[in-house]
Design an enzyme around this catalytic site. Structure first.
Site, mmCIF file in Angstrom:
data_model
loop_
_atom_site.group_PDB
_atom_site.id
_atom_site.type_symbol
_atom_site.label_atom_id
_atom_site.label_comp_id
_atom_site.label_asym_id
_atom_site.label_seq_id
_atom_site.Cartn_x
_atom_site.Cartn_y
_atom_site.Cartn_z
ATOM 1 N N ARG A 46 0.873 -1.178 0.000
ATOM 2 C CA ARG A 46 0.000 0.000 0.000
ATOM 3 C C ARG A 46 0.909 1.226 0.000
ATOM 4 N NH1 ARG A 46 2.503 1.890 3.575
ATOM 5 N NH2 ARG A 46 0.995 3.551 3.663
ATOM 6 N N GLY A 47 0.284 2.399 -0.160
ATOM 7 C CA GLY A 47 1.083 3.611 -0.321
ATOM 8 C C GLY A 47 1.167 3.915 -1.813
ATOM 9 N N ALA A 48 0.886 5.187 -2.164
ATOM 10 C CA ALA A 48 0.696 5.522 -3.581
ATOM 11 C C ALA A 48 1.845 5.085 -4.517
ATOM 12 C CB ALA A 48 0.405 7.015 -3.703
ATOM 13 N N ARG A 87 -7.533 -0.067 -6.819
ATOM 14 C CA ARG A 87 -7.814 0.980 -5.813
ATOM 15 C C ARG A 87 -8.009 2.306 -6.553
ATOM 16 N NH1 ARG A 87 -4.168 1.198 -0.607
ATOM 17 N NH2 ARG A 87 -6.035 2.248 0.176
ATOM 18 N N ASP A 235 -1.760 11.058 -1.954
ATOM 19 C CA ASP A 235 -2.237 10.050 -2.918
ATOM 20 C C ASP A 235 -2.633 10.654 -4.249
ATOM 21 O OD1 ASP A 235 -2.777 8.774 -0.103
ATOM 22 O OD2 ASP A 235 -2.616 7.175 -1.590
ATOM 23 N N ASN A 245 -5.024 12.532 0.936
ATOM 24 C CA ASN A 245 -4.108 11.654 1.680
ATOM 25 C C ASN A 245 -4.934 10.884 2.699
ATOM 26 O OD1 ASN A 245 -1.384 10.700 2.231
ATOM 27 N ND2 ASN A 245 -1.539 11.782 4.170
ATOM 28 N N LYS A 246 -4.290 10.051 3.463
ATOM 29 C CA LYS A 246 -4.979 9.185 4.427
ATOM 30 C C LYS A 246 -5.975 9.948 5.290
ATOM 31 C CE LYS A 246 -4.748 5.672 4.679
ATOM 32 N NZ LYS A 246 -5.783 4.935 3.901
HETATM 33 O O1 MRU Z 1 -4.405 3.242 2.246
HETATM 34 P P1 MRU Z 1 -2.937 3.419 2.083
HETATM 35 O O2 MRU Z 1 -2.135 2.826 3.198
HETATM 36 O O3 MRU Z 1 -2.464 2.998 0.720
HETATM 37 O O4 MRU Z 1 -2.736 4.994 2.170
HETATM 38 C C1 MRU Z 1 -1.439 5.521 2.070
HETATM 39 C C2 MRU Z 1 -1.364 6.993 2.265
HETATM 40 O O5 MRU Z 1 -2.336 7.671 2.458
HETATM 41 C C3 MRU Z 1 0.018 7.611 2.131
HETATM 42 O O6 MRU Z 1 0.141 8.714 2.963
HETATM 43 C C4 MRU Z 1 0.221 8.058 0.663
HETATM 44 O O7 MRU Z 1 -0.072 7.020 -0.207
HETATM 45 C C5 MRU Z 1 1.586 8.541 0.419
HETATM 46 S S1 MRU Z 1 2.760 7.252 0.422
HETATM 47 C C6 MRU Z 1 4.277 7.871 0.016
#
Ligand code: MRU
Length: 335
Positions: A46-48, A87, A235, A245-246
């Site tokens: 996970r993470g963009a 996603r 994101d 973002n999250k």
């Molecule tokens: O749901 P996730 O864990 O994929 O969400 C991740 C985030 O919101 C991160 O802050 C974002 O992707 C940046 S990662 C460098």
């Protein structure tokens, strides 16, 4: 110790299984593109930026395992679409798929073996570039971090969320390794706990001083004067600088404004979606309610309770002090 969240070896995509952290450091092996789809959907990865790189390798896995050029030409776009449907919010996913699709267009007239090789090279390129970009973001952003300061971060925008090094945590790493005396407050990041499970794990692995807090404590810490700056990842960033973002990021930005604390977003340029003007157009993923009711302990909510679980929120550009990219530092609202 260097964290390797993604590795491509012997025609296999090897991912740290982020669902198992921090208790177990286990690896999830993708043998084919379906495994990569599962890994993104189920949050193994996970993470963009990490999702983007996984998608690129997922496409490569499909190409590598396809032994008929005719089928490859026929099915390529359908497979890309399947991977894109995993996603909805992080634009890096669609950006990486587009890069792979463009490369494929260039290669169409080549032999099957040449296509296989070149497509894998393209995914490797995206992987390597992501690490370089993060290091550059780190270098640029570290200038904004004061010596002897306390930084708050939310979610995990670290090595685990990228090909390596991280964006928000890249800035923190860079400031730390340049000799600055810093300490990080880590929001646990309900409901999926990316902060407590992943960010705290990453920081502790490198002995970067950190303290874990619950999300609802951040405002009080700001009031107590315990936070000097806030830094998060992104994101998707709209043309005007509005940033998805999250979930929980927006509340932090509002609180930061109230307490006069700089609020920084660190992200590669590929996180910008110039097709949209404002954050209103960003699709927000909704995740299963079970993450709220059962992520902590089985009994933390009455059975059958109604839930609402948006995985991201959008922070208005005017609440963001600066967006740190690999090229430059931008000061929103952007034109
Ligand atoms: O749901 P996730 O864990 O994929 O969400 C991740 C985030 O919101 C991160 O802050 C974002 O992707 C940046 S990662 C460098």
């Amino acid at each position: 110790m260097e964290i390797k969240p993604i590795e491509f070896k012997n025609n296999l995509l090897i991912l740290i299984d982020q669902r198992k952290l921090p208790k177990k450091e286990e690896y999830f092996i993708c043998k084919n593109y379906k495994d990569a789809i599962y890994a993104i959907k189920e949050m193994v990865v996970r993470g963009a930026p990490a999702i983007g790189v996984t998608a690129a390798y997922g496409i490569s896995l499909y190409v590598i395992n396809e032994n008929s050029k005719e089928n490859l030409l026929k099915n390529f776009n359908t497979i890309c679409k399947e991977i894109a449907d995993t996603r909805p919010t992080a634009v890096n996913l669609f950006w990486a798929i587009e890069k792979m699709r463009k490369k494929f267009e260039e290669l169409k007239d080549k032999s099957l073996s040449e296509i296989k090789l070149e497509m894998l090279n393209e995914a490797d390129k995206l992987f390597n570039e992501d690490i370089e970009i993060n290091k550059k973001i780190g270098e640029n952003g570290a200038k904004l971090i004061k010596d002897n300061s306390n930084i708050l971060t939310h979610c995990n925008a670290g090595a685990l969320a990228t090909a390596g090094y991280g964006t928000a945590l890249g800035v923190i790493r860079s400031a730390f390794y340049s000799g600055k005396n810093i300490h990080v407050y880590v929001d646990e990041t309900r409901p999926f706990l990316q902060g407590s499970r992943l960010t705290a794990w990453e920081l502790m692995k490198e002995n970067i001083p950190c303290t874990l807090i619950c999300d609802n404590m951040a405002g009080f810490l700001m009031k107590l004067g315990k936070i000097d700056s806030i830094i998060v990842g992104a994101d998707r960033i709209a043309s005007n600088g509005d940033t998805a973002n999250k979930i929980g990021t927006y509340s932090l930005a509002v609180l930061a404004k109230k307490h006069n604390i700089p609020f920084y977003v660190a992200a590669p340029y590929s996180t910008f979606d110039f097709n949209i003007k404002t954050g209103k157009e960003i699709p927000i993923e909704e995740r299963p309610g079970i993450e709220i009711t059962e992520m902590f302990t089985k009994d933390s909510a009455p059975e059958g309770v109604k839930t609402f679980n948006p995985a991201f929120d959008v922070t208005d550009a005017e609440l963001i002090t600066a967006i740190i990219t690999e090229r430059e530092i931008l000061y929103p609202p952007l034109k």
